[in-house]
Design an enzyme around this catalytic site. Structure first.
Site, short mmCIF file in Angstrom:
data_model
loop_
_atom_site.label_atom_id
_atom_site.label_comp_id
_atom_site.label_asym_id
_atom_site.label_seq_id
_atom_site.Cartn_x
_atom_site.Cartn_y
_atom_site.Cartn_z
N LYS A 13 44.59 -58.62 17.98
CA LYS A 13 45.42 -59.58 18.82
C LYS A 13 44.89 -60.85 18.80
O LYS A 13 45.43 -62.12 19.00
CB LYS A 13 44.01 -59.26 20.63
CG LYS A 13 45.52 -57.47 21.11
CD LYS A 13 45.25 -57.91 22.61
CE LYS A 13 43.17 -57.93 23.10
NZ LYS A 13 42.50 -56.52 22.56
N ARG A 88 43.69 -56.64 31.71
CA ARG A 88 43.18 -55.02 31.30
C ARG A 88 43.15 -53.68 32.82
O ARG A 88 43.40 -53.21 31.52
CB ARG A 88 41.58 -55.69 30.92
CG ARG A 88 41.85 -55.40 29.46
CD ARG A 88 40.34 -56.00 29.51
NE ARG A 88 39.16 -55.51 27.84
CZ ARG A 88 39.10 -56.12 27.11
NH1 ARG A 88 39.71 -57.69 27.50
NH2 ARG A 88 38.54 -56.02 26.01
N ARG A 127 34.56 -55.25 11.03
CA ARG A 127 34.14 -56.39 10.75
C ARG A 127 32.64 -56.63 11.71
O ARG A 127 32.11 -57.87 11.29
CB ARG A 127 35.20 -56.23 12.02
CG ARG A 127 34.73 -57.97 12.75
CD ARG A 127 36.16 -57.96 13.93
NE ARG A 127 35.16 -56.85 15.64
CZ ARG A 127 36.41 -57.20 16.56
NH1 ARG A 127 37.67 -58.03 16.93
NH2 ARG A 127 35.87 -56.70 18.21
N ARG A 135 29.23 -58.95 16.72
CA ARG A 135 29.74 -59.06 18.35
C ARG A 135 28.19 -57.85 18.95
O ARG A 135 28.24 -57.21 18.43
CB ARG A 135 30.87 -58.84 18.55
CG ARG A 135 31.54 -60.09 19.41
CD ARG A 135 32.96 -60.07 19.47
NE ARG A 135 33.14 -59.34 20.35
CZ ARG A 135 34.25 -59.21 21.20
NH1 ARG A 135 35.16 -59.09 20.72
NH2 ARG A 135 34.54 -58.15 21.67
N ARG A 146 35.05 -48.97 24.57
CA ARG A 146 36.24 -50.05 25.02
C ARG A 146 37.41 -49.09 24.38
O ARG A 146 37.92 -49.96 25.41
CB ARG A 146 35.43 -50.83 23.95
CG ARG A 146 34.69 -51.85 24.66
CD ARG A 146 34.06 -52.77 23.41
NE ARG A 146 34.92 -53.78 22.57
CZ ARG A 146 34.74 -54.35 21.87
NH1 ARG A 146 33.64 -53.98 21.36
NH2 ARG A 146 35.94 -55.00 21.30
P1 AMP Z 1 37.48 -58.68 24.52
O1 AMP Z 1 36.46 -60.36 23.57
O2 AMP Z 1 38.60 -59.53 24.89
O3 AMP Z 1 37.10 -57.42 23.69
O4 AMP Z 1 36.12 -58.83 25.55
C1 AMP Z 1 34.76 -58.38 25.50
C2 AMP Z 1 34.80 -57.88 26.68
O5 AMP Z 1 34.59 -59.39 27.58
C3 AMP Z 1 35.14 -56.27 27.26
O6 AMP Z 1 35.17 -55.50 26.46
C4 AMP Z 1 35.04 -56.53 29.06
O7 AMP Z 1 33.23 -56.12 29.32
C5 AMP Z 1 35.47 -58.24 28.99
N1 AMP Z 1 36.09 -58.75 29.55
C6 AMP Z 1 37.35 -59.09 28.38
N2 AMP Z 1 38.45 -59.11 28.99
C7 AMP Z 1 38.56 -58.46 30.73
C8 AMP Z 1 39.40 -58.45 31.25
N3 AMP Z 1 40.29 -58.89 31.11
N4 AMP Z 1 38.37 -57.73 32.72
C9 AMP Z 1 37.69 -57.22 32.04
N5 AMP Z 1 36.00 -57.41 31.20
C10 AMP Z 1 37.06 -57.93 30.26
#
Ligand code: AMP
Length: 200
Positions: A13, A88, A127, A135, A146
């Site tokens: 994404k 999400r 990654r 990360r 996740r």
């Molecule tokens: P990402 O970088 O999109 O993989 O997000 C990393 C982490 O941030 C996720 O595993 C969640 O803990 C939190 N997070 C990001 N976006 C959301 C969302 N829309 N709703 C809830 N938690 C989020």
């Protein structure tokens, strides 16, 4: 153009969103990036989100909806945006629908990157190994969590948009350029649908 990119962690994404912001000239809104920035800045939101993110769980809906609502009001979003990592949950999708309605804005469409879960695990492991600034939530245990969270809480979001005829499914396992091509084709269809809508 107002667009959502949907797909599990590691589906690409972020990569596709970067390309889209260059071609569409609209900002890339990643709630993950925003929460990481809030954490680094030590804000109230960051403090609430930090430990939840480290576990691979979801930050409360009202927190991310608030973050997105404020961000959409910024002048650089006037011409549209690409949402990455939001919504999400069903509650977030419904929240976004209400929020856009209140602001008098319309969503053009949702592109779902369809991928194989086992391949995602090894992609994220790669990654984590490649980047020096890995990360904190890219370790195997958190990645598994996740992915499970995605399956349980985010999959229904695709159905929500399918019911509203706003969902385009793209094969996310193809090479990056091919995925980008398929997304472009989806955007063209969205544009055509929008023309019909505005013709009434
Ligand atoms: P990402 O970088 O999109 O993989 O997000 C990393 C982490 O941030 C996720 O595993 C969640 O803990 C939190 N997070 C990001 N976006 C959301 C969302 N829309 N709703 C809830 N938690 C989020």
């Amino acid at each position: 153009m107002r667009l959502i990119l949907l797909g599990p962690p590691g589906a690409g994404k972020g990569t596709q969103a970067q390309r889209l912001t260059a071609t569409l000239k609209v900002p890339h809104l990643s709630t993950g990036d925003m929460l990481r920035a809030a954490l680094a800045a030590g804000t109230e939101v960051g403090r609430r989100a930090g430990s939840i993110m480290a576990r691979g769980e979801l930050v409360p809906d009202e927190v991310v909806i608030g973050v997105i609502s404020e961000r959409i009001d910024q002048p650089d979003c006037a011409g549209g945006f690409v949402l990455d990592g939001f919504p999400r949950t069903l509650a977030q999708a419904e929240g976004l629908t209400r929020l856009l309605e209140q602001k008098g804005l319309e969503l053009d469409g949702v592109v779902e990157l369809a991928v194989d879960e086992a391949a995602m695990l090894s992609r994220i492991a790669g990654r984590a190994a490649e980047t020096t600034a890995a990360r904190a939530d890219d370790n195997p245990e958190t990645v598994r969590r996740r992915l499970a969270v995605y399956r349980e809480q985010t999959s229904p979001v695709a159905a929500y948009y399918r019911d509203r005829e706003l969902l385009w499914r793209v094969d996310g396992m193809s090479p990056i350029a091919e995925v980008a091509g398929a997304i472009e084709a989806a955007l063209t269809e969205m544009g055509v649908k929008r023309l019909y809508r505005s013709d009434g």
